[in-house]
Design an enzyme around this catalytic site. Structure first.
Site, PDB file in Angstrom:
ATOM      1  N   THR A  90       1.107  -0.773  -0.083  1.00  0.00           N
ATOM      2  CA  THR A  90      -0.205  -0.227  -0.318  1.00  0.00           C
ATOM      3  C   THR A  90       1.369   2.029   0.064  1.00  0.00           C
ATOM      4  O   THR A  90       1.762   1.614   1.440  1.00  0.00           O
ATOM      5  CB  THR A  90      -0.974  -0.395   1.516  1.00  0.00           C
ATOM      6  OG1 THR A  90      -1.584  -1.358   0.990  1.00  0.00           O
ATOM      7  CG2 THR A  90      -2.245   0.841   1.356  1.00  0.00           C
ATOM      8  N   LYS A 166      -6.515   1.521  -3.629  1.00  0.00           N
ATOM      9  CA  LYS A 166      -6.508   1.205  -2.320  1.00  0.00           C
ATOM     10  C   LYS A 166      -6.516   1.768  -1.181  1.00  0.00           C
ATOM     11  O   LYS A 166      -6.629   1.547  -0.504  1.00  0.00           O
ATOM     12  CB  LYS A 166      -4.944   0.146  -2.361  1.00  0.00           C
ATOM     13  CG  LYS A 166      -5.003  -0.136  -1.033  1.00  0.00           C
ATOM     14  CD  LYS A 166      -5.134  -1.530  -0.708  1.00  0.00           C
ATOM     15  CE  LYS A 166      -5.588  -1.756   0.928  1.00  0.00           C
ATOM     16  NZ  LYS A 166      -3.865  -2.662   1.082  1.00  0.00           N
ATOM     17  N   LYS A 234       0.099   4.578   9.293  1.00  0.00           N
ATOM     18  CA  LYS A 234       0.829   4.707   7.970  1.00  0.00           C
ATOM     19  C   LYS A 234      -0.414   4.993   6.934  1.00  0.00           C
ATOM     20  O   LYS A 234       0.143   5.728   6.089  1.00  0.00           O
ATOM     21  CB  LYS A 234       1.469   3.362   7.937  1.00  0.00           C
ATOM     22  CG  LYS A 234       2.035   3.528   6.303  1.00  0.00           C
ATOM     23  CD  LYS A 234       3.551   2.301   6.016  1.00  0.00           C
ATOM     24  CE  LYS A 234       2.110   1.363   5.391  1.00  0.00           C
ATOM     25  NZ  LYS A 234       1.201   1.019   3.908  1.00  0.00           N
TER      26      LYS A 234
END
Length: 291
Positions: A90, A166, A234
């Site tokens: 990601t 995503k 994150k």
């Protein structure tokens, strides 16, 4: 079909195992030596890429992706021309575009292909891929995608589209986990039975996939990491960075990010992301315990 896998954590390890069970010849490399049934260990990123038709890279962030491909002893120095690199971390769309361009300029194919589904679905070969790249890259990657995916969304030829989708997905995933924790803690603080509350919501309009999946971790007090709190520190940070770049306000994502930051600051960063509930538990002097 020879497959190399870089990153053998809960996701990459599961994907490597699923590929091996599908009959592909799989070599794997991780900075922490890891043994997976059917997967031949390699000594370095360079070694895992030698002779590979497909190279899957499942690492934490863009820096690790870049280092594993282009750094000292990196994979691209050993990867045959015409092989496809499947990048499933990601990462920001801009990084996917930049890294994909470098891979293609080196004579390889590139698929921007982040995934969703968690460690259990990775091991079962039942992930959802959000992928973009050329038709040639999709064709070359097909054996690995078939082995690891329940669903592959082909999002067009533009590298970066997969990572954009995503990013939006992670906005919802993180918000849903934080909201589930908040809702359960409120109910328990008000005197509701935690397991009964869970059952009611799972059979009513307020439910979500994340609610149904993560609340049992809270009820069972099982915070062994499937996906850690730090992952959403994150990923929601990535969401907010994207919003800043686009000058797009994201107040709900920002609030959820603060809750994951609070959980990490309290020492729960390496626990399952459901441990965000502990922030509310500490504030209210309760425990969302369904045992």
């Amino acid at each position: 079909m020879q497959v190399g896998v870089i990153g053998l954590g809960s996701m990459g390890g599961g994907m490597a195992g699923a590929a091996a069970r599908a009959g592909l010849q799989v070599r794997g490399y991780d900075v922490r030596p890891t043994t997976i049934d059917g997967v031949t260990p390699a000594a370095s990123a360079h070694d895992v890429a030698e002779g590979a038709d497909i190279l899957l890279v499942m690492v934490v962030n863009a820096q690790q992706l870049e280092d594993s491909l282009f750094g000292a002893g990196g994979a691209l120095s050993g990867l045959p021309k015409g092989a496809v690199v499947i990048a499933s971390a990601t990462i920001p769309a801009s990084d996917a575009e930049r890294i994909g361009k470098r891979v293609e300029e080196a004579g390889h194919l590139f698929l921007d292909a982040p995934v969703s589904g968690g460690a259990a679905r990775a091991a079962d070969g039942e992930l959802t891929f959000m992928a973009s790249g050329s038709e040639e890259a999709f064709a070359k990657a097909a054996p690995l995608l078939d082995a690891c995916a329940a669903k592959v969304f082909r999002l067009g030829p533009t590298i970066g589209t997969g990572s954009t989708v995503k990013t939006v997905h992670q906005l919802l995933a993180g918000v849903h986990i934080a909201a589930a924790a908040e809702a359960m803690a409120l109910g328990v603080r008000a005197g509701a039975d935690a397991r009964e509350l869970f059952e009611v919501i799972c059979n009513a309009a307020g439910r979500s996939w994340m609610f149904e999946n993560r609340v049992p971790h809270m009820l069972d007090r099982d915070f062994a990491p499937r996906s850690a709190v730090e992952i959403f520190v994150k990923d929601l940070g990535l969401v907010l960075d994207t919003g800043r770049h686009l000058r797009f306000p994201l107040p709900i994502a920002a609030s959820a990010h603060q809750q994951f930051l609070a959980a990490a600051a309290a020492g729960f960063g390496q626990e399952d992301d459901a441990a965000v509930v502990k922030v509310y538990e500490k504030l209210a002097g309760i425990e969302v315990d369904g045992r």
